[in-house]
Design a protein around this motif. Sequence first.
Motif, PDB file in Angstrom:
ATOM      1  N   VAL A  82      19.766   4.909 -46.140  1.00 21.39           N
ATOM      2  CA  VAL A  82      18.973   3.930 -45.409  1.00 21.39           C
ATOM      3  C   VAL A  82      19.775   3.402 -44.226  1.00 21.39           C
ATOM      4  O   VAL A  82      20.982   3.192 -44.329  1.00 21.39           O
ATOM      5  CB  VAL A  82      18.516   2.767 -46.326  1.00 21.39           C
ATOM      6  N   ASN A  83      19.091   3.246 -43.121  1.00 21.91           N
ATOM      7  CA  ASN A  83      19.639   2.546 -41.962  1.00 21.91           C
ATOM      8  C   ASN A  83      18.962   1.189 -41.909  1.00 21.91           C
ATOM      9  O   ASN A  83      17.732   1.113 -41.796  1.00 21.91           O
ATOM     10  CB  ASN A  83      19.356   3.308 -40.660  1.00 21.91           C
ATOM     11  N   VAL A  84      19.737   0.127 -42.030  1.00 23.03           N
ATOM     12  CA  VAL A  84      19.219  -1.229 -41.884  1.00 23.03           C
ATOM     13  C   VAL A  84      19.491  -1.641 -40.449  1.00 23.03           C
ATOM     14  O   VAL A  84      20.617  -1.518 -39.959  1.00 23.03           O
ATOM     15  CB  VAL A  84      19.879  -2.199 -42.881  1.00 23.03           C
ATOM     16  N   MET A  85      18.438  -2.101 -39.787  1.00 17.77           N
ATOM     17  CA  MET A  85      18.543  -2.438 -38.359  1.00 17.77           C
ATOM     18  C   MET A  85      17.976  -3.825 -38.114  1.00 17.77           C
ATOM     19  O   MET A  85      17.089  -4.278 -38.848  1.00 17.77           O
ATOM     20  CB  MET A  85      17.747  -1.433 -37.520  1.00 17.77           C
ATOM     21  N   GLU A  86      18.475  -4.465 -37.066  1.00 21.39           N
ATOM     22  CA  GLU A  86      17.976  -5.770 -36.626  1.00 21.39           C
ATOM     23  C   GLU A  86      17.718  -5.714 -35.127  1.00 21.39           C
ATOM     24  O   GLU A  86      18.358  -6.409 -34.347  1.00 21.39           O
ATOM     25  CB  GLU A  86      18.974  -6.860 -36.991  1.00 21.39           C
ATOM     26  N   PRO A  87      16.764  -4.878 -34.715  1.00 26.06           N
ATOM     27  CA  PRO A  87      16.555  -4.659 -33.280  1.00 26.06           C
ATOM     28  C   PRO A  87      15.695  -5.740 -32.620  1.00 26.06           C
ATOM     29  O   PRO A  87      14.849  -6.371 -33.250  1.00 26.06           O
ATOM     30  CB  PRO A  87      15.807  -3.326 -33.245  1.00 26.06           C
ATOM     31  N   ALA A  88      15.955  -5.910 -31.334  1.00 32.48           N
ATOM     32  CA  ALA A  88      15.022  -6.651 -30.496  1.00 32.48           C
ATOM     33  C   ALA A  88      13.912  -5.670 -30.141  1.00 32.48           C
ATOM     34  O   ALA A  88      14.183  -4.525 -29.751  1.00 32.48           O
ATOM     35  CB  ALA A  88      15.728  -7.161 -29.236  1.00 32.48           C
ATOM     36  N   LEU A  89      12.687  -6.094 -30.306  1.00 32.63           N
ATOM     37  CA  LEU A  89      11.567  -5.211 -29.986  1.00 32.63           C
ATOM     38  C   LEU A  89      11.419  -5.107 -28.475  1.00 32.63           C
ATOM     39  O   LEU A  89      11.931  -5.935 -27.729  1.00 32.63           O
ATOM     40  CB  LEU A  89      10.287  -5.732 -30.647  1.00 32.63           C
ATOM     41  N   LYS A  90      10.720  -4.066 -28.020  1.00 37.13           N
ATOM     42  CA  LYS A  90      10.643  -3.784 -26.590  1.00 37.13           C
ATOM     43  C   LYS A  90       9.217  -3.468 -26.158  1.00 37.13           C
ATOM     44  O   LYS A  90       8.332  -3.294 -26.993  1.00 37.13           O
ATOM     45  CB  LYS A  90      11.592  -2.653 -26.233  1.00 37.13           C
ATOM     46  N   ARG A  91       9.049  -3.357 -24.878  1.00 37.98           N
ATOM     47  CA  ARG A  91       7.746  -3.006 -24.317  1.00 37.98           C
ATOM     48  C   ARG A  91       7.461  -1.532 -24.568  1.00 37.98           C
ATOM     49  O   ARG A  91       8.376  -0.731 -24.735  1.00 37.98           O
ATOM     50  CB  ARG A  91       7.720  -3.290 -22.810  1.00 37.98           C
ATOM     51  N   LYS A  92       6.181  -1.168 -24.565  1.00 33.63           N
ATOM     52  CA  LYS A  92       5.783   0.220 -24.816  1.00 33.63           C
ATOM     53  C   LYS A  92       6.494   1.188 -23.870  1.00 33.63           C
ATOM     54  O   LYS A  92       6.919   2.264 -24.280  1.00 33.63           O
ATOM     55  CB  LYS A  92       4.272   0.378 -24.654  1.00 33.63           C
ATOM     56  N   GLU A  93       6.630   0.790 -22.621  1.00 34.07           N
ATOM     57  CA  GLU A  93       7.242   1.667 -21.619  1.00 34.07           C
ATOM     58  C   GLU A  93       8.723   1.929 -21.893  1.00 34.07           C
ATOM     59  O   GLU A  93       9.298   2.879 -21.377  1.00 34.07           O
ATOM     60  CB  GLU A  93       7.102   1.061 -20.217  1.00 34.07           C
ATOM     61  N   GLU A  94       9.341   1.098 -22.699  1.00 28.92           N
ATOM     62  CA  GLU A  94      10.776   1.222 -22.991  1.00 28.92           C
ATOM     63  C   GLU A  94      11.054   1.955 -24.310  1.00 28.92           C
ATOM     64  O   GLU A  94      12.210   2.121 -24.686  1.00 28.92           O
ATOM     65  CB  GLU A  94      11.409  -0.172 -23.066  1.00 28.92           C
TER      66      GLU A  94
END
Length: 149
Positions: free
Chosen positions: A48-60
């Motif tokens: 498993v990869n546990v991540m805490e990402p900032a979400l982004k715009r569709k274009e990104e």
Amino acid sequence: MIIDSLNNCALYAAVHPRLRKAFDLLAATDFSKLEAGRHPLDGEDIFVNVMEPALKRKEEAPLEVHNAYIDIQVILEGACETFGWSERRDCRRPRGTFDPSKDILFYDDSPQTYFTLRRGQFVLFFPEDAHAPMVGEGTIRKAIVKVRI
């Protein structure tokens, strides 16, 4: 691709020999005790990869595909996450070449559709599924269970 509630994950155990174990490990793992990063659940067959990402715009958010692993993606904290999706066979604009060490290839194609995943749900991506994860606003904590094919 399969989208469903975690309450129904037993329905998909027959899809691949390792999926039952992957869902059992997902249910038995206390993710609040796991730091962000990679954690083995069953060696290289299931991790498993546990991540805490900032979400982004569709274009990104580029489409990505994997050859060696199925993804089970689950939101651990946060309201929701949007994904783009396309059939891999329809992707025409690869961004570079496949990286076997990371089991990933990105595409510059636009997704054919988008859907939103909420807590308590999962999405299962197979090698035939090009997916653009982490679309939305804010941050989330998520688990990506990788199941070797």
